[in-house]
Design an enzyme around this catalytic site. Sequence first.
Site, mmCIF file in Angstrom:
data_model
loop_
_atom_site.group_PDB
_atom_site.id
_atom_site.type_symbol
_atom_site.label_atom_id
_atom_site.label_comp_id
_atom_site.label_asym_id
_atom_site.label_seq_id
_atom_site.Cartn_x
_atom_site.Cartn_y
_atom_site.Cartn_z
ATOM 1 N N LYS A 50 0.515 -1.164 -0.365
ATOM 2 C CA LYS A 50 0.120 0.093 -0.485
ATOM 3 C C LYS A 50 0.794 1.564 0.092
ATOM 4 C CE LYS A 50 -4.031 -2.278 2.163
ATOM 5 N NZ LYS A 50 -4.299 -2.762 3.881
ATOM 6 N N GLN A 94 -4.926 -1.749 10.049
ATOM 7 C CA GLN A 94 -5.048 -2.885 10.083
ATOM 8 C C GLN A 94 -5.707 -4.296 9.984
ATOM 9 O OE1 GLN A 94 -3.419 -3.146 6.477
ATOM 10 N NE2 GLN A 94 -4.132 -5.577 6.293
ATOM 11 N N ASP A 117 -11.119 2.945 4.503
ATOM 12 C CA ASP A 117 -12.131 1.337 4.378
ATOM 13 C C ASP A 117 -13.377 1.482 4.363
ATOM 14 O OD1 ASP A 117 -9.540 -0.171 3.994
ATOM 15 O OD2 ASP A 117 -9.221 -1.463 5.510
#
Length: 291
Positions: A50, A94, A117
């Site tokens: 990422k 994460q 997200d």
Amino acid sequence: MPALIIDGRAAREAYMPALQARIKALIAPPTLAIIQVGDRPDSTAFIKAKSAFAVKVGAKTRHIHLSEDASQADVIKSVQECNASHDIHGIIVQLPLPITIDQDAVIEAIDPRKDADGLTALNVKHWLEGREDAIMPATARGVKELLEHYKLSLFGKHVVVVGRSMLVGKPLAALALNENATVTICHSRTADLAQETKKADVLIVAAGRPALIGPGHVHEGAVVIDVGINDAKREKLEEEIPGRKLVGDVDFAAVLPALGDAGAITPVPGGVGPMTVLGLIENLVDLCARV
Ligand code: NDP
């Protein structure tokens, strides 16, 4: 002729100039905070992927790395600091978190205006409703843009999604529904998986089970999107880890000939994975307009 092999790396390349132009037009580089708890090697590898892509397109990441024994209060404190920081435009935690931490409580602590997200309750409501401005989880966004790049419409199609997680399966099902597909969702308790998946015009598989889908699970002419990322030793993994052989949930070599020349299929690696990272940074840039 064999089925079309859908190339996620090439599709991502095609989307990059527009993303780079949007980033250049911003006053400051958009910055994504990535909060990691512990040292899972798959999480570390995915964070690296990422960050590398963010740098490539002119964005930034800030890796906030907490130890495995960090408490839930410690993690929430980090989230709140990111919420308050004017230099941070998007936040992801994460996943998965250590089992001692309530994942939902941590996610809900994220300011929805910084939720890259798309997992806070408000954003879930928005993508379920199919709002144009919804921040949807990056994999669903990546799959949407991959299909669009290849001009593969979901309109009126029968889409079968295997997997129902909040991060992957449910957003993909919502995406298909919002695109006016008729949707079937399968999971580990589905009585006869092959009977359901064989009906799919578009089959999207996100189960984390290597070779779950074989030639007997598809019909000729189907489009197969393999979201799964597993290593050959049958552990579930995130994105590409150097030196490890990654496989999807679909037995690619066996399914490819069964699809015929009208079908299409994504490989693993090089299919959905690169598009997920693209989707995440696109979400970040969208969020910049909101904070
Ligand atoms: P989860 O483990 O959270 O969910 C897996 C889902 O698959 C569950 O809904 C489960 O059903 C279902 N399932 C498991 N076994 C079977 C089976 N035998 N038959 C039918 N359904 C089954 O995983 P995630 O959703 O987080 O991830 C799914 C996969 O996608 C993983 O391989 C992950 O590594 C990969 N991934 C890939 C990304 C990418 O960019 N390509 C990004 C994120 C994830 P039930 O609900 O009944 O337990």
